[in-house]
Design a protein around this motif. Structure first.
Motif, short mmCIF file in Angstrom:
data_model
loop_
_atom_site.label_atom_id
_atom_site.label_comp_id
_atom_site.label_asym_id
_atom_site.label_seq_id
_atom_site.Cartn_x
_atom_site.Cartn_y
_atom_site.Cartn_z
N THR A 130 10.76 -33.18 -0.90
CA THR A 130 10.47 -34.42 -0.20
C THR A 130 9.57 -34.19 1.02
O THR A 130 8.91 -35.10 1.48
N THR A 131 9.56 -32.96 1.53
CA THR A 131 8.74 -32.70 2.71
C THR A 131 7.26 -32.70 2.31
O THR A 131 6.88 -32.01 1.39
N ALA A 132 6.49 -33.50 3.01
CA ALA A 132 5.06 -33.57 2.66
C ALA A 132 4.36 -32.30 3.10
O ALA A 132 4.57 -31.83 4.22
N PRO A 133 3.55 -31.72 2.23
CA PRO A 133 2.79 -30.55 2.66
C PRO A 133 1.79 -30.91 3.75
O PRO A 133 1.38 -32.06 3.86
N LEU A 134 1.44 -29.93 4.57
CA LEU A 134 0.37 -30.17 5.54
C LEU A 134 -0.86 -30.62 4.78
O LEU A 134 -1.09 -30.19 3.66
N ALA A 135 -1.63 -31.46 5.39
CA ALA A 135 -2.81 -31.97 4.70
C ALA A 135 -3.70 -30.82 4.27
O ALA A 135 -4.05 -29.96 5.07
N ALA A 136 -3.99 -30.80 2.98
CA ALA A 136 -4.89 -29.78 2.46
C ALA A 136 -6.29 -30.37 2.36
O ALA A 136 -6.45 -31.46 1.82
N ALA A 137 -7.26 -29.67 2.89
CA ALA A 137 -8.63 -30.14 2.84
C ALA A 137 -9.47 -29.03 2.18
O ALA A 137 -9.07 -27.87 2.21
N PRO A 138 -10.59 -29.40 1.61
CA PRO A 138 -11.42 -28.35 1.02
C PRO A 138 -11.85 -27.35 2.08
O PRO A 138 -12.07 -27.72 3.23
N ILE A 139 -11.94 -26.07 1.71
CA ILE A 139 -12.48 -25.06 2.63
C ILE A 139 -13.99 -25.07 2.43
O ILE A 139 -14.49 -24.67 1.37
N ALA A 140 -14.68 -25.57 3.45
CA ALA A 140 -16.13 -25.74 3.32
C ALA A 140 -16.80 -24.40 3.10
O ALA A 140 -16.45 -23.40 3.74
N GLY A 141 -17.72 -24.37 2.16
CA GLY A 141 -18.53 -23.17 1.98
C GLY A 141 -18.02 -22.22 0.91
O GLY A 141 -18.66 -21.21 0.65
N LEU A 142 -16.88 -22.51 0.29
CA LEU A 142 -16.43 -21.66 -0.80
C LEU A 142 -16.91 -22.27 -2.12
O LEU A 142 -16.60 -23.43 -2.42
N PRO A 143 -17.66 -21.51 -2.90
CA PRO A 143 -18.32 -22.09 -4.08
C PRO A 143 -17.33 -22.32 -5.23
O PRO A 143 -16.23 -21.75 -5.23
N PRO A 144 -17.73 -23.09 -6.23
CA PRO A 144 -16.84 -23.35 -7.38
C PRO A 144 -16.46 -22.06 -8.12
O PRO A 144 -15.41 -22.02 -8.76
N THR A 145 -17.27 -21.03 -8.03
CA THR A 145 -16.96 -19.78 -8.72
C THR A 145 -15.98 -18.91 -7.94
O THR A 145 -15.56 -17.86 -8.42
N PHE A 146 -15.64 -19.32 -6.72
CA PHE A 146 -14.73 -18.52 -5.90
C PHE A 146 -13.40 -18.35 -6.65
O PHE A 146 -12.84 -19.30 -7.19
N GLN A 147 -12.90 -17.09 -6.68
CA GLN A 147 -11.69 -16.80 -7.45
C GLN A 147 -10.46 -16.86 -6.55
O GLN A 147 -10.39 -16.18 -5.52
N TRP A 148 -9.49 -17.65 -6.96
CA TRP A 148 -8.26 -17.83 -6.18
C TRP A 148 -7.11 -17.14 -6.89
O TRP A 148 -6.96 -17.26 -8.11
#
Ligand code: FCB
Length: 467
Positions: free
Chosen positions: A6-24
């Motif tokens: 029920t606890t809302a996660p901290l707001a997640a925002a895109p990390i600017a500058g990490l490309p679509p190919t970045f591996q997570w």
């Protein structure tokens, strides 16, 4: 993921500058999570032995059961999938695959990693294999351990056994995790297995770990039936002078030499750093180099794994102002930056992360990097449902991912990021007291509960990909 949260996660925002190919990804290691220490033919590693040494590990903790991952692997892979990551970094336990550290493969032990790789691939997760995360077979330590040259050859033999089984499905193999910890903490400081306190053993261990890396690389390349990505993971920080004095600048140079350059210079430049060699020679010491070793060690590889936790400063005086210790050696004293700390008492220094990555790009150019570990321990307090609202860990991850993006903007070729760790686990000399997981583990029930940081990480990955 935990649908009842029920606890809302901290707001997640895109990390600017990490490309679509970045591996997570998320990372673990064998001894820290597997348990099943005596099953299917596994023999003891130096950590099984060290954990039994009175006072060596907090609370007398050990990895006999750990997170029981050996028996819960499919559920854990489902957990990894729920995070939406691309990749999972795990290590292979040498004494599980080759009991005693020499001789034939143990099919039952190797079968575990075979199943794990299949399970990951079936779930669309890229397996990242670490071949050595500190669990040297005890018999090899009894024969001298890493200070002995033969251990490097034993490592290459073991690597060939793993590689032959997994190379058809695994694209990325890294040889060693953090050889500094194996050599310095294990053979000099004595706070990690095998717990020796001998500077000369440490020097020999450094060289034989690097040689083991090089020999393993040779063996894998010679056997490959398709191209792979090969690499090594180093733990690195920053070593700035604590003040602008010659003595502190020299301490920082020494710390950087023994902590970072004695690994990366041989690997990338085919030589040990001249200043470190001169410092050692002044003490009548040297790395045990045999002709041809540095060619083996410096063979090209495709990716540098970077483990970063914090940066520090160095002073050339002790707290009483002495410049030399009781043995007559120059003082090299770590001074922690004046920042908030984690539960490990490690300073939180995301700016130093950027500094390190930009420096690696400058001093060791042309080498793609992946962050193979980054994360933090905090004193988590689960609520009655087991949920942990870990703001501090979430903030740590957010600021360090931003630091990676900053480094990329300055030219550093960083291609991926693995959070340490997937779940709470056996934190070496700290036992189970320090929790690094983004997923909480109740060690009594073995229930896993994603923390707020895991939800944030999942959402951040998704938003960054969409951005
Ligand atoms: C690194 C280790 C990893 C974990 C983290 C906190 O040095 O590689 O196993 O213990 O520290």
């Amino acid at each position: 993921m935990n649908p009842t949260t029920t606890t809302a996660p901290l707001a997640a925002a895109p990390i600017a500058g990490l490309p679509p190919t970045f591996q997570w990804g998320v990372a673990t290691s064998a001894y820290q999570i597997e348990g099943a220490a005596f099953e299917d033919g596994r023999t003891p590693s130096i950590w099984d032995t060290f954990c039994r040494k009175p006072g060596a590990v907090h609370n007398g903790d050990h990895g006999d059961v750990a997170c029981d991952h050996y028996h819960r692997m499919p559920q854990d892979v489902a957990l990894i999938k729920s995070l939406g990551v691309d990749a999972y970094r795990f290590s292979v336990s040498w004494p599980r695959v080759q009991p005693g550290g020499r001789g034939p493969v143990n099919p039952a032990g190797l079968a575990f990693y075979d199943r794990l790789v299949d399970e990951l691939l079936a779930n669309g997760i890229d397996p990242w294999v670490t071949l050595y995360h500190w669990d040297l077979p005890q018999e090899l330590e009894d024969a001298g351990g890493w200070p002995v040259r033969d251990t490097a050859y034993r490592f290459a033999d073991y690597v060939a056994l793993v590689f032959d089984k997994l190379q058809d499905r695994v694209a990325t193999f890294t040889t060693l995790n953090e050889p500094w910890c194996s050599a310095w903490l294990g053979y000099h400081a004595g706070i990690h297995a095998p717990g020796r306190q001998n500077f000369d053993d440490h020097l020999s261990a450094v060289h034989h770990l690097l040689l083991g890396h090089g020999l393993a690389m040779q063996r894998m390349r010679a056997r490959e039936t398709r191209p792979h990505t090969y690499g090594i993971t180093l733990n690195m920080g920053t070593a700035d002078p604590a003040s602008d004095t010659d003595i502190d600048r020299d301490a920082a140079r020494r710390a950087d030499g023994m902590g970072l350059r004695i690994y990366l210079d041989p690997l990338r430049h085919g030589r040990y750093p001249a200043d470190v060699v001169a410092d050692l020679a002044a003490r009548g010491k040297a790395f045990p180099v045999v002709d041809g070793d540095l060619e083996v060690i410096s063979a090209p590889f495709e990716v540098l794994g970077v483990n970063f936790y914090f940066g520090q400063d160095f002073a050339g005086t002790d707290e009483s102002g002495n410049t030399h210790d009781a043995d007559g050696e120059p003082v090299v004293r770590a001074v922690l930056p004046d920042t908030p700390r984690t539960a490990m008492n490690w300073p939180i220094t995301p700016d130093r992360f950027t500094q390190l990555l930009v420096r690696l790009h400058r001093d060791y150019p042309g080498l793609p990097m992946v962050i193979t570990e980054n994360g933090a321990a905090f004193p988590d307090a689960p609520d009655s449902s087991g949920f942990v609202a870990d703001d501090a860990r979430t903030a740590y991850l957010a600021t360090h991912l931003a630091a990676v993006a900053d480094a990329r903007a300055q030219g550093a070729d960083v291609r991926g990021y693995f959070a340490w760790s997937l779940m709470d686990n056996f934190e070496w000399a700290e036992g189970y007291a320090k929790r690094f997981g983004i997923v909480h583990v109740d060690y009594e029930s073995q229930v896993r509960t994603p923390k707020q940081s895991a939800l944030w990480f999942r959402d951040t990955i998704a938003r960054t990909r969409e951005a």
